[in-house]
Scaffold this active site. Structure first.
Site, mmCIF file in Angstrom:
data_model
loop_
_atom_site.group_PDB
_atom_site.id
_atom_site.type_symbol
_atom_site.label_atom_id
_atom_site.label_comp_id
_atom_site.label_asym_id
_atom_site.label_seq_id
_atom_site.Cartn_x
_atom_site.Cartn_y
_atom_site.Cartn_z
ATOM 1 N N PHE A 249 17.279 14.473 0.751
ATOM 2 C CA PHE A 249 16.229 14.508 1.765
ATOM 3 C C PHE A 249 15.587 15.883 1.926
ATOM 4 O O PHE A 249 15.032 16.193 2.973
ATOM 5 C CB PHE A 249 16.754 14.023 3.122
ATOM 6 C CG PHE A 249 17.517 12.741 3.060
ATOM 7 C CD1 PHE A 249 16.918 11.574 2.614
ATOM 8 C CD2 PHE A 249 18.855 12.683 3.421
ATOM 9 C CE1 PHE A 249 17.629 10.384 2.538
ATOM 10 C CE2 PHE A 249 19.571 11.497 3.352
ATOM 11 C CZ PHE A 249 18.956 10.339 2.911
ATOM 12 N N ARG A 331 1.832 22.598 4.597
ATOM 13 C CA ARG A 331 1.653 21.141 4.470
ATOM 14 C C ARG A 331 1.433 20.504 5.840
ATOM 15 O O ARG A 331 0.734 19.489 5.947
ATOM 16 C CB ARG A 331 2.841 20.501 3.756
ATOM 17 C CG ARG A 331 2.581 19.058 3.367
ATOM 18 C CD ARG A 331 3.683 18.486 2.503
ATOM 19 N NE ARG A 331 3.503 18.727 1.093
ATOM 20 C CZ ARG A 331 2.921 17.870 0.247
ATOM 21 N NH1 ARG A 331 2.407 16.736 0.711
ATOM 22 N NH2 ARG A 331 2.837 18.150 -1.029
ATOM 23 N N GLU A 750 8.354 10.236 0.127
ATOM 24 C CA GLU A 750 8.083 10.801 1.449
ATOM 25 C C GLU A 750 7.125 9.987 2.315
ATOM 26 O O GLU A 750 7.320 9.907 3.532
ATOM 27 C CB GLU A 750 7.543 12.226 1.290
ATOM 28 C CG GLU A 750 8.569 13.193 0.753
ATOM 29 C CD GLU A 750 7.957 14.565 0.447
ATOM 30 O OE1 GLU A 750 8.532 15.568 0.898
ATOM 31 O OE2 GLU A 750 6.914 14.615 -0.235
#
Length: 795
Positions: A249, A331, A750
């Site tokens: 993750f 991001r 994602e």
């Protein structure tokens, strides 16, 4: 089972022949039988020499201070201890950061967070190392600790010289002239990775000072680089192998560096194999989490809810070192628009340094935080206007991409502004592939959104204690590493003379099914059953200079690299077979090769090629096209394409206790031409639950001294099976990627995580039904936060 439709290859001079896409095959995970029988081998399962040593870190009990003394006598005298190392004992300055050079393996005079490693214990057993590590006595001159976003702002504690600012148009003027304006804040908590396999590494010393490292890591090449630097070796002297991880993750992109380096240093020093495995509480205390954010906003909009101008200030708590915080925060800025056209926009991002664990990569890599910001704004605009939030969302969508014939689609957002060109992002990239309108309309229709919205209103009109909420939210998620040079991959493929195929690539398997998907690509290339293909552990000695398996790019990059290698071998075989059988028509399909009127098994074809000295081994390489990005200016094309999706969630809350339940979830997600619908749907289901957990049950708590209080399963609640909705419908949007990805598929790692935001928005909808005032539900929406928000809504 055949993994492909027929594949033809011409022995012409060019050797080029397009491969048809394989029929989607919902094959199980390649290691599923090993997982369920306990045979899947993880780091702690690897057989080790009888004299293997075990390591543990001694940790700081202070969040910020200067080390004035370090008494390790009791540690050295403890049973089973072989050696104890502090920073002063290391052969050189050892850095374990991804890039910034600001993370010493062991604290070198200053302590920056509570839980920072101060010394390393090398012992005969895991338990002996852990027990001895508790005996060290550090004398630390405590200094004021910066623990919160507000603390960091007040102290001016940040990474980079100041905030990063991107803009398009004039947000200030657009907000000023808007008919309606709102301002507020969105509070967003962090998240613990809680992978099932904790951080672990094993180092095996080799002849000549070389080192082999087995690591539970998403980034074998970074481990290789860090170990080589720590040992003073060239990278060719260090081999890193990763067969699988028990979950990652993002938490194993950079956080495993410390363990691998520590094991390698100890192995080089003692000449014995060395292994290190965190216990769960140490793992949670030492390692980084998802970045928590506060997003302040000012927005101007018209009577319909259409945004005219918006200003975001994103405040990210990054922890004590830079780690991956800059690209994570970038991001978050890149996804501040989600699926919405923002005509005039300004985004200001602060990357704040605090005396807490260094926040790191986590599924979505900052994108979910940015998306939650704009989704919260949409929800609050709808509340201010008394409108259905889905209508407000829909009117702000990016203009739809043209249909297959190139004709413009009917677009609700531009009906009053034909030709308005609502396709440019805040970072000046044109969105060429938007399907948000079509996908969300399809989900709303199949999940009966309008009727269910009416039923929720009717329920709330007759129930004061139990209130229901419903929300349909979209996702538009950019696919590519924003650091452009990372968008590359390599592969190595061998075809043996018996027709079996061996493959290696740079991606790592962490349960997501990457190995199976890439095996399907190879099987399709040669027209053989997928059982004929074996993928072995990711190995830096076989495929060098790999990028991390992250940014949802695993199948895109490694699938294309494997396809390139397979194409090379297949074309060599086809050229040989065409000449051998004197025909130009060679087709690979169903485990057979048809050469004109002749038909032989693929195994026979491989044997013939071997006997006639045709090379049956090849490397493959791929680099993502079309991308280029200037992060300082906030301009360019950082993403090759976007993945889309939508989720409709319905919930109920108890206004007396704050308890809540998800009642039903419907998801429609864009995986392009899915390589493996079974694996993709599994990723979507898991991503949604993990995203919903982030925003509902998973709360990180630090005390006033900087100690993480939620450092074990007893105090940190991830979603359980009982937390999933009773009705959980997931379907794939069946349309190929417009870009030339591997068989026109799309990334699915994602983007589904962001679908969990619909659960939070459904809770916010339920809360807002309790009264006329702005509730400002904070994430995570724990029962305590829901109760507080209900009180605010009722005034």
């Amino acid at each position: 089972m055949s993994a492909s439709s027929p594949t033809s290859a011409s022995p012409s001079a060019s050797g080029a022949a397009p491969l048809p896409a394989p029929l989607p095959a919902a094959l199980p995970h390649d290691a599923a039988p090993l997982h369920v029988t306990g045979q899947a081998r993880y780091i702690d399962d690897i057989p080790v020499p009888g004299n293997c040593l075990h390591l543990a870190f001694g940790l700081s009990e202070v969040a910020h201070g200067r080390i004035t003394a370090l008494d390790l006598d009791a540690v050295r005298g403890a049973d089973g201890v072989v050696a104890v190392l502090s920073a002063a004992d290391l052969p050189r300055e050892i850095d374990v950061s991804p890039a910034a050079g600001d993370e010493p393996l062991l604290a070198d005079g200053m302590v920056h967070y509570l839980g920072q490693p101060l010394f390393l214990v090398i012992a005969e057993s895991h338990l002996a190392a852990r027990k001895a590590a508790r005996l060290g006595k550090a004398t630390v001159e405590e200094l004021p600790a910066i623990l919160t976003i507000d603390d960091a702002l007040a102290a001016g504690s940040r990474f980079e010289d100041g905030p990063l600012i991107w803009s398009k148009g004039d947000a200030e003027a657009a907000i000023a002239r808007a008919a309606h304006r709102l301002e507020g804040s969105v509070v967003i908590g962090g998240q613990e990775h809680f992978y099932l396999e904790v951080q672990a590494a094993l180092a095996l010393p080799q002849e000549g000072g070389d080192m082999v490292v087995h690591a539970s890591s998403q980034h074998p090449t970074e481990i290789q680089h860090k170990v080589a630097h720590a040992l003073g070796l060239a990278m060719h002297s260090v081999r890193v192998e990763v067969r699988r991880m028990g979950g990652g993750f993002g938490g194993k992109e950079s956080q495993g560096n410390s363990l691998a380096v520590a094991c390698a240093l100890a192995a080089a020093r003692t000449g014995r194999a060395c292994k290190m495995r965190y216990d769960r509480d140490d793992d949670m205390t030492i390692t980084g989490k998802r970045h928590d954010f506060r997003i302040d906003y000012r927005v101007g909009f018209d009577d319909d809810g259409r945004i005219l101008g918006i200003d975001f200030v994103q405040l990210a708590r990054c922890g004590w070192s830079m780690d991956l915080s800059l690209p994570v925060a970038d991001r978050a800025m890149l996804h501040a628009d989600n699926a919405y056209f923002l005509p005039d926009v300004r985004i200001e991002s602060h990357r704040l340094r605090t005396n807490t664990q260094s926040a790191t990569a986590y599924r979505g890599f900052g994108g979910p935080q940015g998306i939650l910001g704009i989704e919260s704004v949409m929800q609050r605009i709808a509340a201010a206007l008394g409108k259905d939030p889905f209508e407000v969302r829909r009117i702000n969508f990016y203009e739809s991409a043209p249909d297959a014939a190139g004709n413009p689609r009917r677009d609700r957002a531009t009906e009053t502004k034909p030709g308005a060109g609502r396709q440019t992002t805040p970072y000046h990239m044109v969105v060429e592939d938007s399907i948000s309108h079509e996908l969300c309309e399809a989900l709303a229709e199949r999940a009966d959104y309008a009727a269910r919205r009416d039923r929720v209103r009717n329920w709330n009109a007759h129930n004061r204690v139990l209130r229901r909420g419903i929300a349909l939210t979209p996702v538009k998620f950019g696919i590519s590493f924003t650091l452009t040079h990372l968008n590359q991959a390599g592969a190595l493929v061998h075809v043996y003379q018996d027709g079996s195929i061996h493959m290696n690539h740079g991606g790592t398997e962490m349960g997501q099914g990457l190995f199976q998907k890439v095996a399907q690509v190879a099987a399709a290339s040669f027209g053989v059953p997928v059982e004929a293909v074996k993928i072995t552990a990711t190995d830096t000695a076989k495929v060098p200079n790999t990028s991390a398996t992250a940014a949802s790019s695993g199948s895109d990059l490694n699938g294309m690299a494997v396809k390139a290698a397979c194409d090379t071998i297949r074309q060599r075989m086809a050229a040989f077979l065409g000449e051998y059988f004197q025909t130009g028509d060679v087709v690979f399909a169903d485990g057979m090769v048809r050469i004109g009127r002749e038909e032989i098994t693929f195994a026979r074809a491989a044997q013939l090629a071997y006997e006639h000295r045709v090379s049956l081994s090849a490397t493959g390489f791929y680099k993502t096209p079309k991308i280029g990005w200037d992060r300082r200016r906030g301009r360019g094309r950082p993403f090759y394409y976007f993945a889309y999706g939508a989720a409709l969630s319905e919930c109920v809350i108890d206004t007396l206790t704050g308890e809540n339940r998800l009642l039903r979830v419907d998801i429609l997600h864009d995986a392009g031409a899915s390589l493996n619908p079974g694996l993709d749907i599994g990723q979507i289901e898991g991503g949604f639950v993990q995203g919903a957990g982030w925003l509902t049950t998973e709360q990180l708590v630090w005390d006033a001294r900087g100690r993480l209080m939620t450092h074990a399963p007893s105090t940190y609640k991830i979603p359980a099976c009982s937390d999933r909705p009773d009705i959980f419908n997931v379907a794939l949007w069946d349309a190929p990627n417009r870009e030339e990805t591997i068989f026109r598929s799309k990334a699915v790692g994602e983007p589904p995580f962001v679908l969990g935001i619909s659960a939070f928005m459904a809770l916010a909808d339920a809360v807002s039904s309790c009264g006329p005032h702005e509730a400002g539900l904070e994430a995570p929406a724990t029962p305590e936060n829901i109760l507080a928000a209900v009180a605010r809504a009722r005034g």
